[in-house]
Structure formats: structure tokens, C-alpha cells
Design an enzyme around this catalytic site. Structure first.
Site, PDB file in Angstrom:
ATOM      1  N   VAL A  97       0.877  -1.170   0.000  1.00  0.00           N
ATOM      2  CA  VAL A  97       0.000   0.000   0.000  1.00  0.00           C
ATOM      3  C   VAL A  97       0.909   1.213   0.000  1.00  0.00           C
ATOM      4  O   VAL A  97       1.715   1.390   0.923  1.00  0.00           O
ATOM      5  CB  VAL A  97      -0.928   0.016   1.232  1.00  0.00           C
ATOM      6  CG1 VAL A  97      -1.802   1.262   1.217  1.00  0.00           C
ATOM      7  CG2 VAL A  97      -1.784  -1.241   1.285  1.00  0.00           C
ATOM      8  N   HIS A  98       0.819   1.999  -1.048  1.00  0.00           N
ATOM      9  CA  HIS A  98       1.728   3.134  -1.237  1.00  0.00           C
ATOM     10  C   HIS A  98       0.890   4.399  -1.328  1.00  0.00           C
ATOM     11  O   HIS A  98       0.041   4.521  -2.202  1.00  0.00           O
ATOM     12  CB  HIS A  98       2.545   2.930  -2.517  1.00  0.00           C
ATOM     13  CG  HIS A  98       3.686   3.879  -2.682  1.00  0.00           C
ATOM     14  ND1 HIS A  98       3.521   5.181  -3.080  1.00  0.00           N
ATOM     15  CD2 HIS A  98       5.020   3.713  -2.479  1.00  0.00           C
ATOM     16  CE1 HIS A  98       4.713   5.771  -3.136  1.00  0.00           C
ATOM     17  NE2 HIS A  98       5.638   4.905  -2.773  1.00  0.00           N
ATOM     18  N   ILE A  99       1.139   5.331  -0.414  1.00  0.00           N
ATOM     19  CA  ILE A  99       0.328   6.545  -0.366  1.00  0.00           C
ATOM     20  C   ILE A  99       0.992   7.634  -1.193  1.00  0.00           C
ATOM     21  O   ILE A  99       2.106   8.075  -0.883  1.00  0.00           O
ATOM     22  CB  ILE A  99       0.145   7.034   1.085  1.00  0.00           C
ATOM     23  CG1 ILE A  99      -0.508   5.942   1.936  1.00  0.00           C
ATOM     24  CG2 ILE A  99      -0.691   8.319   1.114  1.00  0.00           C
ATOM     25  CD1 ILE A  99      -0.512   6.247   3.421  1.00  0.00           C
ATOM     26  N   VAL A 145      -2.171   3.645  -3.608  1.00  0.00           N
ATOM     27  CA  VAL A 145      -2.018   2.507  -4.511  1.00  0.00           C
ATOM     28  C   VAL A 145      -2.039   1.214  -3.715  1.00  0.00           C
ATOM     29  O   VAL A 145      -1.393   1.104  -2.666  1.00  0.00           O
ATOM     30  CB  VAL A 145      -0.697   2.623  -5.304  1.00  0.00           C
ATOM     31  CG1 VAL A 145      -0.433   1.363  -6.106  1.00  0.00           C
ATOM     32  CG2 VAL A 145      -0.722   3.846  -6.204  1.00  0.00           C
TER      33      VAL A 145
END
Lengths: 178, 82
Positions: A97-99, A145
Site C-alpha cells: 500500500v503506497h500513499i 495505490v
């Protein structure tokens, strides 16, 4: 305490600040839930070729309406980076999980982590709080993401939510096909 | 087996973008690539593992390439490491 309780109980984070309450996550085999409430888009519509080219894996992204990012899957936290968290699911699915885009250059400012490497999490448990104003001030898009980083190990990874629909955190959005 | 060391020039170290680049460039190679930083190691095909190294700018990676196309693989690595 029963013999197996140690496998059921979530260890309390030692240093991480207490997070908000967990959200209810849709329970389905091989499904990933939305890590944040907002508008779901296809991975190919993320404004960064690293993600839209699906190099980091297939999945989807969510343009967030909220600032709390939750675990998309039950498993073990393998990586925490401020703006990103990696979780290896109990069933072998690895998710990142990419912010935001290029938020690595914020060096953690604007992000509060609620989990650390080695923590057991359940889908819907809070992982990171972002401050949208800080991301905007740094000039970056804040889309979150959700990528299955070991996509090549599966037959397919499919978006099961309607693109451009608005979902609540915890709604099943991606399905892994074995 | 080829061993090489690389000091990370990118101050952000091994973050999502360079990791994605490394993995995609190595997709056409067949050799095993192991990256070590201190006591941690990760395969260059394991995206989460590479992120988990927590490698920062200025740190030195020790890389081992093993396989039939190890020379070609090492050449590609030298061009993509940040």
C-alpha cells in the site's frame, strides 16, 4: 490462555501511537479490501508509470476522501516506510500500500504509522494516517495505490469494484485468481 | 558467481521507484540476484523484500549474481542501481 491464543491475538504495538478503530472488512477468500475510503481507479490510471505500468504489481488505486489507511488483507507487516506499508497475507498474497506519488521525498512528514514490521494485522486494521494537506503542500498526488507485489505468482489479479465508483474502506475491491 | 558492491547515490535509497526499475530490467535475466545490506538479504525479484532492506542513500549494498547469464545480469544491475 489456550494453547492457540498466541496465534489469534494481535500484539500491541510497543512504540507506535494508538490508532483509530478498525473498519469492518468484507471477508472473502483471496480478496483485498479498499485501504481507504474514496474513488477507486484502475491501476493503469495512476499518474505514475511505476504504478500504471503495473511494474510493482496489479491492483488498483483509491483517490482518498479520508486520511486513515487500513490493512487491505490479514497478515504480517513486512515493511513500513512512513508513506507505505507492505503486508504478506496469511494466504501468501503480498501487498504494497503506497500513499501518493513521489511522497518518499517527504521523509515521513505528514504520515503517522500505527504498525511496525512483524505486527500481525487483520484486514481493516488502521496502518497509517496521512495528512492530505501535507501531501498537497509537497505538491504530490495523494492517490493510495494497492498493489499485489507478487502478482507473477498468480493467474491474475482483477479489479472487482467499478472503476470511478466511491467505496468505503474495507470494501472488497481486488480479487486474486490462483 | 559474480559479486559486486554498490553505494546508493539516490538519497532516498531503495524506494518503490528504483525497486520497480530493478525488478523490471531483471525480468529478462535468469540469474539469481541476492542483495545484502548488513545482516538483511533480499532477492532482486522480491519487491517487498527489497523495500524491507530499508537501504538509504550512502549505504553499501553487497550483491551476488549467480546463473548462466550472470555477466549480462550484473551489467544490467550496474546500470539500474540508484
Amino acid at each position: 490462555m489456550g494453547l492457540f491464543d498466541m496465534f489469534k491475538k494481535k500484539p500491541e504495538p510497543a512504540a507506535a501511537p494508538a490508532g483509530p478503530a478498525s473498519v469492518k472488512a468484507d471477508a472473502a477468500a483471496d480478496a483485498l479490501v479498499a485501504p481507504v475510503s474514496g474513488r477507486v481507479v484502475k491501476m493503469t490510471d495512476v499518474p505514475d508509470p511505476v504504478f500504471s505500468g503495473e511494474v510493482l504489481g496489479k491492483g488498483c488505486a483509491v483517490w482518498p476522501d479520508d486520511e486513515t489507511v487500513y490493512a487491505p488483507i490479514s497478515g504480517t507487516v513486512t515493511v513500513t516506510m512512513g508513506h507505505a506499508v507492505g503486508i504478506t497475507g496469511d494466504d501468501g498474497i503480498e501487498v504494497l500500500v503506497h500513499i501518493g506519488v513521489d511522497t518518499v521525498d517527504m521523509n515521513g512528514k505528514g504520515f503517522t504509522g500505527y504498525v511496525k514490521q512483524g505486527d500481525k494485522v487483520k484486514a481493516g486494521d488502521p496502518c497509517i494516517k496521512m495528512t492530505k494537506a501535507d501531501i498537497a503542500a509537497a505538491g504530490h498526488p495523494d492517490c493510495v495505490v494497492l498493489a499485489v507485489s507478487n502478482t507473477p505468482e498468480f493467474a491474475d489479479v482483477q479489479l472487482i469494484a467499478d472503476p470511478e465508483s466511491t467505496v468505503a474502506a474495507g470494501t472488497a475491491v481486488v480479487k486474486v485468481v490462483r | 558467481m559474480i559479486q559486486l558492491t554498490h553505494v546508493l547515490n539516490d538519497p532516498q535509497g531503495l524506494h518503490a521507484r528504483p525497486i520497480a526499475t530493478i525488478a523490471s530490467k531483471l525480468a529478462s535475466c535468469h540469474s539469481d540476484v541476492e542483495i545484502r545490506l548488513g545482516e538483511r538479504t533480499a532477492s532482486a525479484r522480491d519487491l517487498i523484500g527489497m523495500l524491507g532492506l530499508g537501504a538509504r542513500g550512502g549505504e553499501e549494498l553487497h550483491i551476488t549474481v549467480t546463473g548462466e547469464d550472470e555477466e549480462q545480469t550484473a551489467d544490467i544491475l550496474r546500470t539500474v542501481l540508484p
